[in-house]
Scaffold this active site. Structure first.
Site: not given
Ligand code: DGL
Length: 281
Positions: A14, A46-47, A80, A157, A190-191
Site C-alpha cells: 500500500d 497515492y490518492g 488507488t 497517517e 484501505t485506510h
Molecule cells: N490506501 C490506499 C487506497 O486504498 C491509498 C491511499 C493514498 O495513499 O492516498 O486507496
C-alpha cells in the site's frame, strides 16, 4: 511460467498503513502464511497522484516483491493502485496479483447486492471511475455514488490522530449519503476502515458498511487453493515490514494502528534502478 512454492511469502503493499487493514484479515485467516508488507511512505499519498505516477510506483513495488522476497502472490492492498495501475501492469508479471476491487464486486454480486451504493475513495480512484466500471461489467444495475475524501489519508497517517478534524471531514463527505438515500457504503480505500467508528457514528443506522478485506481474503484463499500453494507448515507464519522512508515512524504506526510487533521495519528503496537487477531483502 515460474513454479511457486508453498513456503514462499505473500507480498502485500500500500502507499502507507492502509493495507494493514487487509493484512490483519489475511493474518487471521492464514496464520501459517508468511507475509512481506511494503508501505510506500516516500510517495504517500497515492490518492492525489497522476495515473502515470501510480503505475510507476506499483510496477516498482511488484517487481521488487517478485525479485527480492520472491513472493508467491501479491495483494495490492490499495484501491488507488488497483484502480489505476493493475489493469495495465498485471500482465507484465508471472506472480499472480490480487487487487481490492474485483474480489469485492465478485462476492457482493453473488448475493442480493444493495441497490444504492456509496463508495468512499481517494480522489484518484474516484476520477478513474474504475469501481463503477467493474461493478457495471459484472452486471450491477443499481446506483453508485463515489465520494472523494482527500483529507482522510493525511489525517490517518499523521503521528497523532486529530479526531475532531477527522469527524469534521467525515460530516462533510457523508452528507450525500442521506441526500441520495444510499443503503450501503463501501470503504473504497484501505485506510478508511481505521476510522470506522468515526464514520459509523455519523451514518444513519440504515446504512450498511462494507470493508473489502474479507472479500480479498476469500479471493486469496481461492487462488492459493487452486494453485495448491497454501502453506501447510504447522508453524505460525511471520510478517516482515518494509517501507520507503522513515521506518521508525512507520513501525510505530504499524504497532499502534494494527497491533503488529514491528520493531525492525526495514528501509527499502524499491524505486531505485539497481534494485531491478540484484537487490534482495
Ligand atoms: N490506501 C490506499 C487506497 O486504498 C491509498 C491511499 C493514498 O495513499 O492516498 O486507496
Amino acid at each position: 511460467m515460474r513454479a511457486f512454492q508453498k513456503s514462499q511469502p505473500i507480498g502485500v503493499y500500500d502507499s502507507g498503513v492502509g493495507g494493514l487493514t487487509v493484512l490483519k484479515t489475511l493474518h487471521e485467516k492464514f496464520p501459517h502464511e508468511n507475509f512481506v508488507y511494503f508501505g510506500d511512505t516516500l510517495n504517500l499519498p497515492y490518492g492525489t497522484k497522476s495515473q502515470e505516477q501510480i503505475v510507476h510506483y506499483s510496477r516498482n513495488i511488484i517487481t521488487w516483491l517478485a525479485q527480492g522476497p520472491q513472493v508467491k502472490l501479491v495483494v495490492a492492498a490499495c484501491h488507488t493502485s488497483s484502480a489505476l495501475a493493475l489493469e495495465e501492469i498485471s500482465k507484465e508479471f508471472d506472480v499472480p496479483i490480487i487487487g481490492t476491487i474485483h474480489p469485492l464486486v465478485k462476492s457482493l454480486l453473488k448475493k442480493e447486492a444493495p441497490q444504492k451504493i456509496g463508495i468512499l475513495a481517494t480522489p484518484a480512484s474516484v476520477k478513474s471511475l474504475t469501481h463503477e466500471k467493474i461493478f457495471v461489467k459484472a452486471g450491477f444495475q443499481g446506483e453508485i455514488v463515489s465520494i472523494a475524501c482527500p483529507d482522510f489519508v493525511p489525517l490517518i497517517e499523521a503521528e497523532k490522530w486529530d479526531r475532531t478534524a477527522l469527524k469534521k471531514c467525515a460530516e462533510v463527505y457523508l452528507k450525500i449519503v442521506e441526500e441520495k438515500k444510499l443503503n450501503a457504503l463501501i470503504y473504497g480505500c484501505t485506510h478508511y476502515p481505521f476510522i470506522k467508528s468515526i464514520v459509523e457514528e455519523i451514518l444513519p443506522s440504515s446504512v450498511t458498511t462494507i470493508d473489502p478485506a474479507k472479500h480479498i481474503a476469500l479471493e486469496v484463499f481461492e487462488r492459493l487453493s487452486k494453485d495448491n500453494l497454501l502453506n501447510g507448515a504447522n508453524v505460525k507464519g511471520k510478517s516482515e515490514f518494509l517501507c520507503s522512508s522513515d521506518p521508525q515512524a512507520f513501525g510505530e504506526k504499524v504497532q499502534r494502528l494494527a497491533g503488529f510487533e514491528s520493531s525492525n521495519v526495514i528501509l527499502k528503496d524499491v524505486h531505485s534502478s539497481e534494485m531491478r537487477s540484484n537487490s534482495l531483502l
